[in-house]
Write a protein that holds these residues in place. Sequence first.
Motif, PDB file in Angstrom:
ATOM      1  N   ALA A   1       0.912  -0.775  -0.058  1.00 27.39           N
ATOM      2  CA  ALA A   1      -0.225   0.135  -0.154  1.00 27.39           C
ATOM      3  C   ALA A   1       1.205   1.258   0.276  1.00 27.39           C
ATOM      4  O   ALA A   1       1.752   1.085   0.797  1.00 27.39           O
ATOM      5  N   LEU A   2       0.930   2.265  -1.204  1.00 28.88           N
ATOM      6  CA  LEU A   2       0.896   3.291  -1.130  1.00 28.88           C
ATOM      7  C   LEU A   2       0.870   4.394  -0.060  1.00 28.88           C
ATOM      8  O   LEU A   2      -0.034   4.924  -0.353  1.00 28.88           O
TER       9      LEU A   2
ATOM     10  N   VAL B   1       3.827  12.081   0.167  1.00 25.39           N
ATOM     11  CA  VAL B   1       4.882  12.102  -0.254  1.00 25.39           C
ATOM     12  C   VAL B   1       5.388  13.578  -1.133  1.00 25.39           C
ATOM     13  O   VAL B   1       6.742  13.389  -0.730  1.00 25.39           O
ATOM     14  N   CYS B   2       4.340  14.167  -1.935  1.00 23.81           N
ATOM     15  CA  CYS B   2       4.846  15.228  -2.743  1.00 23.81           C
ATOM     16  C   CYS B   2       5.440  16.336  -1.687  1.00 23.81           C
ATOM     17  O   CYS B   2       6.509  16.651  -2.018  1.00 23.81           O
TER      18      CYS B   2
ATOM     19  N   GLY C   1       4.651  14.455 -10.439  1.00 23.28           N
ATOM     20  CA  GLY C   1       4.984  13.622 -11.883  1.00 23.28           C
ATOM     21  C   GLY C   1       6.277  12.808 -11.149  1.00 23.28           C
ATOM     22  O   GLY C   1       6.642  11.743 -11.049  1.00 23.28           O
ATOM     23  N   THR C   2       7.353  13.151 -10.451  1.00 22.88           N
ATOM     24  CA  THR C   2       8.271  12.624  -9.721  1.00 22.88           C
ATOM     25  C   THR C   2       7.673  11.255  -8.842  1.00 22.88           C
ATOM     26  O   THR C   2       8.162  10.289  -8.765  1.00 22.88           O
ATOM     27  N   VAL C   3       6.394  11.618  -7.836  1.00 22.23           N
ATOM     28  CA  VAL C   3       6.456  11.127  -7.033  1.00 22.23           C
ATOM     29  C   VAL C   3       5.349   9.394  -8.191  1.00 22.23           C
ATOM     30  O   VAL C   3       5.633   8.275  -7.623  1.00 22.23           O
ATOM     31  N   ARG C   4       4.902   9.840  -8.819  1.00 22.94           N
ATOM     32  CA  ARG C   4       3.867   8.749  -9.340  1.00 22.94           C
ATOM     33  C   ARG C   4       4.739   8.293 -10.745  1.00 22.94           C
ATOM     34  O   ARG C   4       4.960   6.741 -10.395  1.00 22.94           O
TER      35      ARG C   4
END
Length: 72
Positions: A5-6, A12-13, A57-60
């Motif tokens: 699970a994220l 997180v961003c 975008g980085t986290v995705r």
Amino acid sequence: MAAPALPDMELVCAEVHAAWMAAKLAQGIASRLSETGEELMVPYAQLSEAAKELDRGTVRAVYAAIERLHQP
């Protein structure tokens, strides 16, 4: 094996952005402007939606990598 699970993306961003700012400050960089002239060296919550999208975008990309790595 199922992917773990994220955590919530926005949390997180904010952490990613804070780490980016800390790295820049450690390099002696106190200001960084976006291509549109927006100051990016501010807390995540103060960024425009366009600037937040850079961190998203980085986290995705990281989330997608985690999911790929956990596929059978």
